[in-house]
Design a protein around this motif. Structure first.
Motif, PDB file in Angstrom:
ATOM      1  N   ASN A 353     -28.516 -30.436  52.605  1.00 46.95           N
ATOM      2  CA  ASN A 353     -27.216 -30.383  53.175  1.00 46.95           C
ATOM      3  C   ASN A 353     -26.466 -31.663  52.607  1.00 46.95           C
ATOM      4  OD1 ASN A 353     -27.870 -28.031  54.721  1.00 46.95           O
ATOM      5  ND2 ASN A 353     -28.749 -29.760  56.290  1.00 46.95           N
ATOM      6  N   SER A 354     -26.336 -31.848  51.184  1.00 48.58           N
ATOM      7  CA  SER A 354     -25.720 -33.130  50.583  1.00 48.58           C
ATOM      8  C   SER A 354     -24.251 -33.041  50.436  1.00 48.58           C
ATOM      9  CB  SER A 354     -26.595 -33.566  49.462  1.00 48.58           C
ATOM     10  OG  SER A 354     -26.616 -32.477  48.347  1.00 48.58           O
ATOM     11  N   GLY A 355     -23.856 -31.476  50.507  1.00 43.95           N
ATOM     12  CA  GLY A 355     -22.277 -31.346  50.393  1.00 43.95           C
ATOM     13  C   GLY A 355     -21.812 -31.608  48.828  1.00 43.95           C
ATOM     14  N   ARG A 356     -22.757 -31.530  48.058  1.00 40.64           N
ATOM     15  CA  ARG A 356     -22.117 -31.606  46.401  1.00 40.64           C
ATOM     16  C   ARG A 356     -21.480 -30.255  46.222  1.00 40.64           C
ATOM     17  NH1 ARG A 356     -24.509 -36.000  43.778  1.00 40.64           N
ATOM     18  NH2 ARG A 356     -26.200 -36.778  45.091  1.00 40.64           N
ATOM     19  N   LYS A 357     -20.200 -30.430  45.209  1.00 40.94           N
ATOM     20  CA  LYS A 357     -19.621 -29.136  44.986  1.00 40.94           C
ATOM     21  C   LYS A 357     -20.001 -28.514  43.825  1.00 40.94           C
ATOM     22  CE  LYS A 357     -15.357 -31.160  47.194  1.00 40.94           C
ATOM     23  NZ  LYS A 357     -13.998 -31.293  46.947  1.00 40.94           N
ATOM     24  N   ASP A 358     -20.993 -29.387  43.026  1.00 42.78           N
ATOM     25  CA  ASP A 358     -21.765 -28.596  41.677  1.00 42.78           C
ATOM     26  C   ASP A 358     -22.802 -28.374  41.940  1.00 42.78           C
ATOM     27  OD1 ASP A 358     -22.314 -31.225  42.041  1.00 42.78           O
ATOM     28  OD2 ASP A 358     -21.830 -32.027  39.795  1.00 42.78           O
ATOM     29  N   VAL A 359     -23.500 -28.022  42.911  1.00 47.76           N
ATOM     30  CA  VAL A 359     -24.667 -27.665  43.260  1.00 47.76           C
ATOM     31  C   VAL A 359     -24.950 -26.338  43.764  1.00 47.76           C
ATOM     32  CG1 VAL A 359     -26.818 -28.035  44.476  1.00 47.76           C
ATOM     33  CG2 VAL A 359     -25.770 -29.999  43.316  1.00 47.76           C
ATOM     34  N   ALA A 360     -25.799 -25.488  43.291  1.00 47.04           N
ATOM     35  CA  ALA A 360     -26.203 -23.934  43.689  1.00 47.04           C
ATOM     36  C   ALA A 360     -27.292 -24.276  44.672  1.00 47.04           C
ATOM     37  CB  ALA A 360     -26.395 -23.170  42.677  1.00 47.04           C
ATOM     38  N   TYR A 361     -26.912 -24.486  45.934  1.00 50.26           N
ATOM     39  CA  TYR A 361     -28.054 -24.801  46.809  1.00 50.26           C
ATOM     40  C   TYR A 361     -28.799 -23.450  47.259  1.00 50.26           C
ATOM     41  CZ  TYR A 361     -25.600 -29.223  47.875  1.00 50.26           C
ATOM     42  OH  TYR A 361     -25.150 -30.326  47.920  1.00 50.26           O
ATOM     43  N   GLU A 362     -29.952 -23.820  47.543  1.00 51.62           N
ATOM     44  CA  GLU A 362     -30.940 -22.659  47.856  1.00 51.62           C
ATOM     45  C   GLU A 362     -31.087 -22.698  49.433  1.00 51.62           C
ATOM     46  OE1 GLU A 362     -35.730 -21.949  48.157  1.00 51.62           O
ATOM     47  OE2 GLU A 362     -35.056 -22.939  46.361  1.00 51.62           O
ATOM     48  N   ASP A 363     -30.914 -21.497  50.058  1.00 52.75           N
ATOM     49  CA  ASP A 363     -31.149 -21.269  51.236  1.00 52.75           C
ATOM     50  C   ASP A 363     -32.405 -21.516  51.877  1.00 52.75           C
ATOM     51  OD1 ASP A 363     -30.594 -20.674  54.269  1.00 52.75           O
ATOM     52  OD2 ASP A 363     -30.390 -18.548  53.824  1.00 52.75           O
ATOM     53  N   PHE A 364     -32.668 -22.759  52.334  1.00 51.71           N
ATOM     54  CA  PHE A 364     -34.282 -22.804  52.888  1.00 51.71           C
ATOM     55  C   PHE A 364     -34.244 -22.884  54.558  1.00 51.71           C
ATOM     56  CE2 PHE A 364     -37.991 -25.466  54.014  1.00 51.71           C
ATOM     57  CZ  PHE A 364     -38.891 -24.903  53.396  1.00 51.71           C
ATOM     58  N   GLN A 365     -34.538 -21.932  55.277  1.00 54.37           N
ATOM     59  CA  GLN A 365     -34.527 -21.971  56.526  1.00 54.37           C
ATOM     60  C   GLN A 365     -33.533 -22.279  57.295  1.00 54.37           C
ATOM     61  OE1 GLN A 365     -38.558 -22.980  58.545  1.00 54.37           O
ATOM     62  NE2 GLN A 365     -39.614 -22.645  56.554  1.00 54.37           N
ATOM     63  N   GLY A 366     -32.247 -21.902  56.804  1.00 54.49           N
ATOM     64  CA  GLY A 366     -31.072 -22.158  57.317  1.00 54.49           C
ATOM     65  C   GLY A 366     -30.305 -23.638  56.679  1.00 54.49           C
ATOM     66  N   GLN A 367     -31.170 -24.285  56.062  1.00 56.70           N
ATOM     67  CA  GLN A 367     -30.724 -25.494  55.264  1.00 56.70           C
ATOM     68  C   GLN A 367     -30.387 -25.226  53.823  1.00 56.70           C
ATOM     69  OE1 GLN A 367     -30.041 -27.925  57.736  1.00 56.70           O
ATOM     70  NE2 GLN A 367     -31.148 -26.365  59.329  1.00 56.70           N
ATOM     71  N   LYS A 368     -29.325 -26.126  53.449  1.00 55.69           N
ATOM     72  CA  LYS A 368     -28.712 -25.932  51.923  1.00 55.69           C
ATOM     73  C   LYS A 368     -29.829 -26.892  51.415  1.00 55.69           C
ATOM     74  CE  LYS A 368     -24.127 -24.618  52.743  1.00 55.69           C
ATOM     75  NZ  LYS A 368     -22.892 -24.946  52.640  1.00 55.69           N
ATOM     76  N   LEU A 369     -30.807 -26.629  50.307  1.00 55.89           N
ATOM     77  CA  LEU A 369     -31.835 -27.334  49.805  1.00 55.89           C
ATOM     78  C   LEU A 369     -31.371 -27.608  48.216  1.00 55.89           C
ATOM     79  CD1 LEU A 369     -34.398 -28.711  49.250  1.00 55.89           C
ATOM     80  CD2 LEU A 369     -35.418 -26.304  48.896  1.00 55.89           C
ATOM     81  N   ASP A 370     -31.382 -28.799  47.979  1.00 52.09           N
ATOM     82  CA  ASP A 370     -31.092 -29.224  46.467  1.00 52.09           C
ATOM     83  C   ASP A 370     -32.306 -28.749  45.783  1.00 52.09           C
ATOM     84  OD1 ASP A 370     -30.735 -30.345  43.955  1.00 52.09           O
ATOM     85  OD2 ASP A 370     -29.321 -31.974  44.761  1.00 52.09           O
ATOM     86  N   ARG A 371     -32.662 -27.882  45.216  1.00 59.04           N
ATOM     87  CA  ARG A 371     -34.066 -27.462  44.382  1.00 59.04           C
ATOM     88  C   ARG A 371     -34.345 -28.182  43.221  1.00 59.04           C
ATOM     89  NH1 ARG A 371     -38.929 -25.813  46.129  1.00 59.04           N
ATOM     90  NH2 ARG A 371     -37.934 -24.105  47.413  1.00 59.04           N
ATOM     91  N   LYS A 372     -33.315 -28.570  42.590  1.00 59.92           N
ATOM     92  CA  LYS A 372     -33.266 -29.407  41.329  1.00 59.92           C
ATOM     93  C   LYS A 372     -33.718 -31.013  42.090  1.00 59.92           C
ATOM     94  CE  LYS A 372     -30.387 -26.895  38.089  1.00 59.92           C
ATOM     95  NZ  LYS A 372     -29.225 -27.131  37.340  1.00 59.92           N
ATOM     96  N   LEU A 373     -33.193 -31.285  42.647  1.00 59.03           N
ATOM     97  CA  LEU A 373     -33.652 -32.528  43.266  1.00 59.03           C
ATOM     98  C   LEU A 373     -35.216 -32.627  43.780  1.00 59.03           C
ATOM     99  CD1 LEU A 373     -33.108 -35.735  43.591  1.00 59.03           C
ATOM    100  CD2 LEU A 373     -31.834 -34.994  46.028  1.00 59.03           C
ATOM    101  N   LEU A 374     -35.470 -31.966  44.554  1.00 57.67           N
ATOM    102  CA  LEU A 374     -36.876 -31.685  45.204  1.00 57.67           C
ATOM    103  C   LEU A 374     -38.070 -31.530  43.978  1.00 57.67           C
ATOM    104  CD1 LEU A 374     -38.865 -31.364  47.245  1.00 57.67           C
ATOM    105  CD2 LEU A 374     -38.350 -28.666  47.310  1.00 57.67           C
ATOM    106  N   THR A 375     -37.458 -30.820  42.984  1.00 56.11           N
ATOM    107  CA  THR A 375     -38.538 -30.556  41.782  1.00 56.11           C
ATOM    108  C   THR A 375     -38.549 -31.978  41.034  1.00 56.11           C
ATOM    109  OG1 THR A 375     -37.710 -28.403  41.502  1.00 56.11           O
ATOM    110  CG2 THR A 375     -38.923 -29.406  39.648  1.00 56.11           C
TER     111      THR A 375
END
Length: 380
Positions: A353-375
């Motif tokens: 839920n970082s609120g970035r405008k240039d990220v395609a977030y992944e829906d993870f159990q109702g939360q917006k996950l930054d998958r690239k950052l996690l990787t």
């Protein structure tokens, strides 16, 4: 970190070399294993605000499980001491109210600690706001921690409370991070006149007092001290103490705090950051990060435990620039066995839920996950 933070001095200083220790670093000590584990994890901000009415929603237990599932093992809890006191919040806090601990609030902190430990995270308790000092604005202290003996006594009182609260918990599971980002703030004056920096002797006095207090409760308690100069500089003059040190991963500020209104007076006028490349009057590169961290690497190689207690990037920095910079920063830490904690798990610096405008977030159990950052975090 995020709201009401007076960090212009930090951003300016974060670009300076730690000259006292950098001298001769090219011929530094032989590489040694870090005395601290290479913990990797997150800051959790439930008690970051001094006003409970303005605090973050309670971190749900499942967040700690997700952290464990994703391979992380560290949680830092930055606390503002007024968040767990009873006093008249319609007025500035008085000195005689500094020790009015609200056990209902400290029980909530204890619950947070045990949830994290349930999922195999080491927990580092930190006084982000201590009696008489904080890097943040937004709360009026009744005295100055660096010059007032009562403030120092109250600081130790709070650490004695927490040391006793977790007296029988192994140092493998909990540590005590004394004071977030010590410095001499521009707005702190005393009878000695205006100062420009926190003298090492002043910081040592505080560390020794807290050290003796905590070790007096349990000799095996693990103590960590944030670097001097807002976490940027290795602490000198404490090698006789069993104290690990915590650095910061926010250099350069034009990357980590791009368009942060609490740092820059005119954030919209800033040049767009790139990594690597020329930004304004400086060339940004991995080499500059290596130079920045060399004193910390030397400290680790000398036998003192080192951890990066905060790192990350505000959500206005272009995502590709953030990830390119962060890959280099985390790479330097990882190559030297130094762990890290992202400034926050959920929020504008966070993984969720970082609120970035240039990220395609992944829906993870109702939360917006930054998958690239996690990787990226999982790879180091």
């Amino acid at each position: 970190m995020e709201n009401h933070i007076n960090r212009r001095t930090f951003i300016k200083n974060s670009s300076l070399a730690t000259a006292a220790l950098a001298s001769g670093s090219m011929a530094g000590p032989t590489k040694k294993k870090n005395k601290l584990p290479q913990w990797k994890g997150f800051n959790v901000l439930d008690f970051f605000s001094p006003d409970p009415a303005k605090s973050r929603p309670q971190t749900p237990e499942m967040y700690f499980k997700w952290m464990e599932d994703w391979g992380f093992d560290f949680v830092r809890i930055p606390m503002a001491y007024p968040a767990y006191l009873k006093f008249d919040r319609s007025k500035n806090i008085r000195i005689d109210e500094i020790r009015n601990i609200d056990t209902q609030m400290t029980d909530r902190i204890e619950q947070l600690v045990y949830w994290a430990q349930k999922y195999n995270h080491h927990v580092s308790l930190n006084l982000h706001r201590a009696p008489g000092y904080c890097i943040n604005a937004g709360f009026v202290e009744p005295y100055n921690l660096w010059t007032n003996e009562q403030a120092l006594s109250d600081f130790c009182y709070h650490w004695e409370f927490w040391a006793k609260k977790f007296k029988d918990i192994s140092s493998k599971k909990i540590s005590f991070d004394l004071l977030n980002e010590p410095s001499w703030r521009d707005d702190m004056n005393d009878q000695l006149g205006k100062k420009t920096k926190l003298e090492p002797e002043m910081y040592r006095k505080l560390i020794v007092a807290a050290y003796n207090t905590i070790k007096g409760v349990n000799q095996k308690h693990l103590i960590i001290a944030d670097g001097n100069n807002v976490g940027n500089d290795v602490i000198t003059g404490i090698s006789d103490l069993e104290v690990a040190q915590s650095c910061r991963g926010y250099n350069p500020g034009i990357i980590s705090h791009y368009k942060a209104s609490w740092v820059y007076k005119d954030p919209e006028s800033l040049p767009v950051p790139v990594w690597p490349g020329q930004v304004g009057d400086q060339y940004l590169s991995r080499k500059m990060l290596e130079d920045k961290f060399q004193p910390w690497i030397d400290l680790k190689n000398s036998g003192t435990g080192v951890h990066c207690g905060e790192c990350g990037c505000f959500n206005k920095t272009p995502h590709d620039v953030f990830l390119a910079w962060f890959k280099d920063l985390l790479g330097i830490l990882s190559e030297n066995g130094i762990g890290f904690a992202l400034w926050e798990f959920d929020g504008s610096f966070g993984l969720l839920n970082s609120g970035r405008k240039d990220v395609a977030y992944e829906d993870f159990q109702g939360q917006k996950l930054d998958r690239k950052l996690l990787t990226l975090l999982q790879k180091v």
